[in-house]
Write a protein that holds these residues in place. Sequence first.
Motif, mmCIF file in Angstrom:
data_model
loop_
_atom_site.group_PDB
_atom_site.id
_atom_site.type_symbol
_atom_site.label_atom_id
_atom_site.label_comp_id
_atom_site.label_asym_id
_atom_site.label_seq_id
_atom_site.Cartn_x
_atom_site.Cartn_y
_atom_site.Cartn_z
ATOM 1 N N PHE A 41 0.833 -1.201 0.000
ATOM 2 C CA PHE A 41 0.000 0.000 0.000
ATOM 3 C C PHE A 41 0.872 1.257 0.000
ATOM 4 O O PHE A 41 1.927 1.291 0.612
ATOM 5 N N ARG A 42 0.385 2.278 -0.705
ATOM 6 C CA ARG A 42 0.991 3.600 -0.597
ATOM 7 C C ARG A 42 -0.129 4.637 -0.676
ATOM 8 O O ARG A 42 -1.204 4.354 -1.207
ATOM 9 N N ASP A 43 0.132 5.812 -0.126
ATOM 10 C CA ASP A 43 -0.892 6.853 -0.103
ATOM 11 C C ASP A 43 -1.388 7.161 -1.511
ATOM 12 O O ASP A 43 -0.602 7.226 -2.462
ATOM 13 N N VAL A 44 -2.689 7.355 -1.627
ATOM 14 C CA VAL A 44 -3.303 7.605 -2.928
ATOM 15 C C VAL A 44 -3.367 9.114 -3.171
ATOM 16 O O VAL A 44 -4.120 9.825 -2.524
ATOM 17 N N ARG A 45 -2.542 9.569 -4.125
ATOM 18 C CA ARG A 45 -2.496 10.992 -4.476
ATOM 19 C C ARG A 45 -2.823 11.228 -5.951
ATOM 20 O O ARG A 45 -3.269 12.297 -6.332
ATOM 21 N N LYS A 46 -2.601 10.218 -6.784
ATOM 22 C CA LYS A 46 -2.900 10.317 -8.214
ATOM 23 C C LYS A 46 -3.707 9.100 -8.646
ATOM 24 O O LYS A 46 -3.315 7.961 -8.367
ATOM 25 N N PHE A 76 0.975 6.531 -11.046
ATOM 26 C CA PHE A 76 -0.323 6.608 -10.387
ATOM 27 C C PHE A 76 -0.356 5.665 -9.188
ATOM 28 O O PHE A 76 0.327 4.640 -9.153
ATOM 29 N N ASP A 77 -1.168 6.018 -8.207
ATOM 30 C CA ASP A 77 -1.281 5.231 -6.984
ATOM 31 C C ASP A 77 -2.479 4.287 -7.005
ATOM 32 O O ASP A 77 -2.560 3.372 -6.183
ATOM 33 N N LEU A 78 -3.407 4.520 -7.936
ATOM 34 C CA LEU A 78 -4.617 3.707 -8.014
ATOM 35 C C LEU A 78 -5.193 3.820 -9.415
ATOM 36 O O LEU A 78 -5.186 4.900 -10.006
ATOM 37 N N VAL A 83 -0.267 -1.290 -9.876
ATOM 38 C CA VAL A 83 -0.884 -0.504 -8.822
ATOM 39 C C VAL A 83 -2.226 -1.139 -8.445
ATOM 40 O O VAL A 83 -2.762 -1.953 -9.196
ATOM 41 N N PRO A 84 -2.777 -0.805 -7.293
ATOM 42 C CA PRO A 84 -4.090 -1.352 -6.936
ATOM 43 C C PRO A 84 -5.152 -0.911 -7.937
ATOM 44 O O PRO A 84 -5.039 0.151 -8.555
ATOM 45 N N VAL A 85 -6.180 -1.733 -8.085
ATOM 46 C CA VAL A 85 -7.234 -1.483 -9.066
ATOM 47 C C VAL A 85 -8.584 -1.533 -8.355
ATOM 48 O O VAL A 85 -8.881 -2.503 -7.652
#
Length: 283
Positions: A160-165, A246-248, A277-279
């Motif tokens: 996991f990483r913070d979602v900013r984009k 992108f983060d997501l 990345v997560p989807v």
Amino acid sequence: MNKIIAFVDGSDYSTSVCDHAAWVAKGKGWPVEVVHVLGRRDESTDRRNLSGNIGLGARTSLLNELAELDAQKAVLSRKRGQAIIEDAIDRIAPEGVEVTGRLRQGDLVETLREAEDGASLIVIGKRGEAADFAEMHLGSNLERVARSTSLPVLVASRAFRDVRKVLIAFDGGPASLKSVDHIARSELFAGVDIHLLTVGAETQEAKRAIEGAAALLKGAGYPVKTEIVSGQPEKLIAERAEAGDFDLMIMGAYSHSRIRSLFIGSTSSEMIRACKVPVLLFR
């Protein structure tokens, strides 16, 4: 009551599933239910293969031993499953999130149907314990869950990483429109940058659709960029997700129609497989 269902197992992805579930739970104020399913094969031995050509007396003795072995395996499997749930709860609870656990034996989809009453999101790892990392196989449970539920499904990446984009794979269909509307109304994504990407011919219809989606998101206060490009969706979208840092990624997926799923389902699977990345999947 809204809740998040988080499926965990013994794979490397379980920690990430917990972290993604906690992120959504904190943003939404929803509780998390951690679920671990014991498959029937985890607790049984194939006795036919082990006793087929043995004499009657020896066979009876062997079957008795196998029955005892099955009982021991069942106990160990349940202990392991409970430990997985406890580890997940310990991972999520310190984030200030209400979290409970559910241990079930049997079929995963049947368990999902029992658990999803009152749920608003499912979180599952991209691959499970049995997935072949070398071949980039998707977890079979992921595809079964995504195809059997109408709820959004968040597919966790390795970490996991913070979602900013956020990248939205936008095709103008009902599922992608639903995803845009969800983001526009959700406090979870407040402050993130949005990139709308359509893969296909740059027609007037495509332009109107993506501009309409962008207008909705801008009206909700999001900074938005749009792009229409030609190419293979499953390859190009995954490349954009990685190149754009992108983060997501958000996309529509898996039609209920058997005919449409031959095309939509396979494209969805390819993109999830290729994307690092997560989807977040919408039906």
